[in-house]
Motif scaffolding. Structure first.
Motif, PDB file in Angstrom:
ATOM      1  N   VAL A   1       0.832  -1.188  -0.048  1.00 64.16           N
ATOM      2  CA  VAL A   1       0.162   0.021   0.065  1.00 64.16           C
ATOM      3  C   VAL A   1       0.854   1.129  -0.208  1.00 64.16           C
ATOM      4  O   VAL A   1       0.427   2.293  -0.246  1.00 64.16           O
ATOM      5  CB  VAL A   1      -1.184   0.039   1.078  1.00 64.16           C
TER       6      VAL A   1
ATOM      7  N   ALA B   1      -1.068   1.435  10.145  1.00 64.04           N
ATOM      8  CA  ALA B   1      -1.460   0.439   9.377  1.00 64.04           C
ATOM      9  C   ALA B   1      -2.819   0.461   8.709  1.00 64.04           C
ATOM     10  O   ALA B   1      -3.118   0.333   7.855  1.00 64.04           O
ATOM     11  CB  ALA B   1      -1.357  -1.011   9.960  1.00 64.04           C
ATOM     12  N   GLY B   2      -3.678   0.618   9.805  1.00 66.03           N
ATOM     13  CA  GLY B   2      -5.238   0.921   9.398  1.00 66.03           C
ATOM     14  C   GLY B   2      -5.459   1.984   8.363  1.00 66.03           C
ATOM     15  O   GLY B   2      -6.272   1.909   7.232  1.00 66.03           O
TER      16      GLY B   2
ATOM     17  N   GLU C   1      -3.980   1.402   4.910  1.00 63.98           N
ATOM     18  CA  GLU C   1      -5.264   0.713   4.038  1.00 63.98           C
ATOM     19  C   GLU C   1      -6.313   1.577   3.575  1.00 63.98           C
ATOM     20  O   GLU C   1      -6.774   1.468   2.254  1.00 63.98           O
ATOM     21  CB  GLU C   1      -5.771  -0.360   5.120  1.00 63.98           C
TER      22      GLU C   1
ATOM     23  N   HIS D   1      -5.007   3.671   0.815  1.00 64.93           N
ATOM     24  CA  HIS D   1      -4.967   2.843  -0.646  1.00 64.93           C
ATOM     25  C   HIS D   1      -6.174   2.549  -1.001  1.00 64.93           C
ATOM     26  O   HIS D   1      -6.657   2.835  -2.234  1.00 64.93           O
ATOM     27  CB  HIS D   1      -4.213   1.431  -0.022  1.00 64.93           C
ATOM     28  N   LEU D   2      -7.195   2.315  -0.129  1.00 61.84           N
ATOM     29  CA  LEU D   2      -8.619   2.207  -0.755  1.00 61.84           C
ATOM     30  C   LEU D   2      -9.233   3.406  -1.481  1.00 61.84           C
ATOM     31  O   LEU D   2      -9.693   3.646  -2.444  1.00 61.84           O
ATOM     32  CB  LEU D   2      -9.421   1.668   0.422  1.00 61.84           C
TER      33      LEU D   2
ATOM     34  N   ALA E   1      -6.882  -2.990  11.492  1.00 59.35           N
ATOM     35  CA  ALA E   1      -7.089  -2.980  10.054  1.00 59.35           C
ATOM     36  C   ALA E   1      -7.940  -4.037   9.615  1.00 59.35           C
ATOM     37  O   ALA E   1      -8.413  -3.817   8.617  1.00 59.35           O
ATOM     38  CB  ALA E   1      -5.572  -2.833   9.519  1.00 59.35           C
ATOM     39  N   GLU E   2      -8.037  -5.032  10.135  1.00 55.32           N
ATOM     40  CA  GLU E   2      -8.845  -6.114   9.893  1.00 55.32           C
ATOM     41  C   GLU E   2     -10.376  -5.893   9.600  1.00 55.32           C
ATOM     42  O   GLU E   2     -11.002  -6.588   9.063  1.00 55.32           O
ATOM     43  CB  GLU E   2      -8.548  -7.276  10.548  1.00 55.32           C
TER      44      GLU E   2
ATOM     45  N   ILE F   1     -11.424  -3.214   8.270  1.00 58.23           N
ATOM     46  CA  ILE F   1     -11.896  -2.951   6.979  1.00 58.23           C
ATOM     47  C   ILE F   1     -12.220  -3.696   5.844  1.00 58.23           C
ATOM     48  O   ILE F   1     -11.474  -4.571   5.780  1.00 58.23           O
ATOM     49  CB  ILE F   1     -10.228  -1.986   6.333  1.00 58.23           C
TER      50      ILE F   1
ATOM     51  N   PRO G   1     -12.967  -3.780   2.086  1.00 59.34           N
ATOM     52  CA  PRO G   1     -13.005  -2.982   0.789  1.00 59.34           C
ATOM     53  C   PRO G   1     -14.071  -2.697   0.112  1.00 59.34           C
ATOM     54  O   PRO G   1     -14.650  -1.581  -0.286  1.00 59.34           O
ATOM     55  CB  PRO G   1     -11.924  -3.639   0.125  1.00 59.34           C
TER      56      PRO G   1
END
Length: 139
Positions: A3, A27-28, A31, A34-35, A116-117, A119, A121
Motif C-alpha cells: 500500500v 497500518a489501518g 489501508e 490505499h482504498l 486494520a482487519e 476494513i 474494501p
C-alpha cells in the motif's frame, strides 16, 4: 500488494503525518488511504484526487471537478482510527443505513475502527465512492 509503493506520497507533509501515527493506527489508515486512492482512480468523473492536510489530518478532495466531499483520516480521542466525512452531508448516515450494525459509527461524521482487519474494501468502498461522487448527479 504494497500500500505504500502502490500510491507514493506526493506531499512530504502528508507522509510525515502518517509517520506520526501510532503503528497499529497507521497500518489501518494506510489501508484506508490505499482504498481511497484506488477507488478514485476507478472514477474518472471525479478527476484527480488531491491528498493534503486539513486540521493536521490526511484529507482527500476533488478540487478540479468539485465532484466529491472531503474525506479525512485520523485518530479519535477514544483510540483506534477513523474515516471521517463532512458532518453536514448524508454520507455517514447513508452508509450506516445501508449496512446497519456492521460498523461503529460516530454520529454523522465517522466510521471508527480498532484494527486494520475491520476494513472491508467492498463495504467501505461504498462509503468512499459515495463521498468522491457526492456532488455529481446520480444515475
Amino acid at each position: 500488494m504494497d500500500v505504500v509503493t502502490d500510491h507514493p506520497f506526493a506531499d512530504p507533509a502528508v507522509a510525515a503525518a502518517f509517520q506520526a501515527f501510532e503503528p497499529d493506527a497507521r497500518a489501518g489508515l494506510m489501508e484506508l488511504r490505499h482504498l481511497i486512492l484506488t477507488i478514485a482512480a476507478e472514477l474518472p468523473r471525479v478527476g484527480p484526487v488531491e491528498e493534503c492536510l486539513k486540521w493536521g489530518q490526511p484529507a482527500y478532495l476533488t478540487p478540479k471537478t468539485k465532484a466529491g466531499s472531503t474525506l479525512r483520516l485520523g485518530v479519535p480521542k477514544t483510540g483506534g482510527f477513523a474515516l471521517y466525512a463532512h458532518c453536514q452531508t448524508s454520507i455517514i448516515r447513508d452508509f450506516a443505513e445501508a449496512f446497519p450494525g456492521q460498523d461503529q459509527i460516530e454520529g454523522n461524521r465517522a466510521v471508527l475502527f480498532q484494527r486494520a482487519e475491520q476494513i472491508t474494501p467492498a463495504r467501505h468502498g461504498v462509503l468512499i465512492r459515495h463521498a468522491l461522487t457526492y456532488h455529481l448527479p446520480q444515475g
